[in-house]
Design a protein around this motif. Sequence first.
Motif, mmCIF file in Angstrom:
data_model
loop_
_atom_site.group_PDB
_atom_site.id
_atom_site.type_symbol
_atom_site.label_atom_id
_atom_site.label_comp_id
_atom_site.label_asym_id
_atom_site.label_seq_id
_atom_site.Cartn_x
_atom_site.Cartn_y
_atom_site.Cartn_z
ATOM 1 N N LEU A 30 0.829 -1.201 0.000
ATOM 2 C CA LEU A 30 0.000 0.000 0.000
ATOM 3 C C LEU A 30 0.868 1.257 0.000
ATOM 4 N N GLY A 31 1.940 1.237 0.786
ATOM 5 C CA GLY A 31 2.856 2.373 0.810
ATOM 6 C C GLY A 31 3.538 2.586 -0.524
ATOM 7 N N VAL A 32 3.905 1.486 -1.181
ATOM 8 C CA VAL A 32 4.508 1.590 -2.510
ATOM 9 C C VAL A 32 3.516 2.193 -3.494
ATOM 10 N N LEU A 33 2.256 1.739 -3.420
ATOM 11 C CA LEU A 33 1.222 2.287 -4.311
ATOM 12 C C LEU A 33 1.012 3.780 -4.073
ATOM 13 N N LEU A 34 1.018 4.186 -2.821
ATOM 14 C CA LEU A 34 0.861 5.607 -2.521
ATOM 15 C C LEU A 34 1.974 6.433 -3.160
ATOM 16 N N TYR A 35 3.149 5.850 -3.264
ATOM 17 C CA TYR A 35 4.297 6.570 -3.822
ATOM 18 C C TYR A 35 4.306 6.555 -5.348
ATOM 19 N N VAL A 36 4.140 5.372 -5.938
ATOM 20 C CA VAL A 36 4.318 5.258 -7.395
ATOM 21 C C VAL A 36 3.122 5.782 -8.183
ATOM 22 N N THR A 37 1.967 5.995 -7.526
ATOM 23 C CA THR A 37 0.804 6.517 -8.251
ATOM 24 C C THR A 37 0.684 8.041 -8.142
ATOM 25 N N ARG A 38 1.654 8.673 -7.531
ATOM 26 C CA ARG A 38 1.649 10.129 -7.465
ATOM 27 C C ARG A 38 1.801 10.724 -8.864
ATOM 28 N N PRO A 39 1.346 11.962 -9.053
ATOM 29 C CA PRO A 39 1.572 12.633 -10.334
ATOM 30 C C PRO A 39 3.065 12.737 -10.635
ATOM 31 N N GLY A 40 3.447 12.331 -11.848
ATOM 32 C CA GLY A 40 4.842 12.386 -12.244
ATOM 33 C C GLY A 40 5.642 11.149 -11.907
ATOM 34 N N ALA A 101 1.888 1.874 5.908
ATOM 35 C CA ALA A 101 1.856 2.442 4.557
ATOM 36 C C ALA A 101 2.490 3.823 4.510
ATOM 37 N N ARG A 102 2.150 4.680 5.458
ATOM 38 C CA ARG A 102 2.707 6.024 5.467
ATOM 39 C C ARG A 102 4.202 6.018 5.773
ATOM 40 N N LEU A 103 4.652 5.124 6.646
ATOM 41 C CA LEU A 103 6.076 5.035 6.953
ATOM 42 C C LEU A 103 6.865 4.538 5.746
ATOM 43 N N VAL A 104 6.296 3.587 5.012
ATOM 44 C CA VAL A 104 6.948 3.092 3.794
ATOM 45 C C VAL A 104 7.003 4.196 2.751
ATOM 46 N N GLU A 105 5.921 4.919 2.596
ATOM 47 C CA GLU A 105 5.898 6.044 1.653
ATOM 48 C C GLU A 105 6.967 7.071 2.018
ATOM 49 N N GLY A 106 7.113 7.341 3.307
ATOM 50 C CA GLY A 106 8.137 8.274 3.755
ATOM 51 C C GLY A 106 9.538 7.784 3.452
ATOM 52 N N ALA A 107 9.763 6.471 3.606
ATOM 53 C CA ALA A 107 11.078 5.910 3.284
ATOM 54 C C ALA A 107 11.378 6.023 1.799
ATOM 55 N N LEU A 108 10.369 5.815 0.961
ATOM 56 C CA LEU A 108 10.563 5.920 -0.490
ATOM 57 C C LEU A 108 10.809 7.372 -0.907
ATOM 58 N N ASN A 109 10.285 8.308 -0.154
ATOM 59 C CA ASN A 109 10.510 9.722 -0.465
ATOM 60 C C ASN A 109 11.984 10.110 -0.358
ATOM 61 N N GLU A 110 12.748 9.334 0.412
ATOM 62 C CA GLU A 110 14.161 9.649 0.610
ATOM 63 C C GLU A 110 15.039 9.205 -0.551
#
Length: 213
Positions: A30-40, A101-110
């Motif tokens: 879910l965290g990966v999906l939150l990251y990779v489905t962002r605009p751009g 999910a949010r913690l994974v998304e935050g890790a991917l943001n780095e």
Amino acid sequence: MLELILEATLDTLYMVALSGAVSALIGIPLGVLLYVTRPGQILAQPFAQRVLAIVTNIGRSIPFIILMVAIIPFTRLIVGSSIGTNAAVVPLIIAAIPFVARLVEGALNEIPPGLIEAAQAMGATPYQIITKVLLPEAKGGILNGLTITVVTLVSYSAMAGAVGGGGLGDLGIRYGYNRFDPLIMLITVAILVIMVQGFQSLGDHLVRKADHK
């Protein structure tokens, strides 16, 4: 009493281990999906991403004690009861999934955007980028997030004792608080502190190994 303490400790470990494993299996994708489905991003789907973000935020906004009570009918449907360790696992999982999910998304943001761009330039597919670039590069951050989640689940599992969820929280309330036995309360707290320290130390060790690699 020693048998009750041992049983309660094992019940708490069972609740934390099962809810932590299931929430990781669902929360990481879910965290990966939150990251990779962002605009751009590589699988940009702005509307779907917005829906996922809203659902995730709603899940994180509900206090755990309220969540336990609110989903009692759902818990009965899943495990056939609203009390006991198995019943406590259901709200623990539901509470932990958006947290993970949010913690994974935050890790991917780095992750530096240049790494993704380089992979795309070499013709990597979105699946390859996720499995060969995003997850390996964010491994340390994801492990740190899972450590935080497990530590949080320890406190949540103790809170579940307030509604008959079993474990150390239930032991502390029934024998320590209701029977005015400060020794039982002290033992319960001490075991919970040891659990948290153990999980945190193990998580820090795994994060250091992942970052070193």
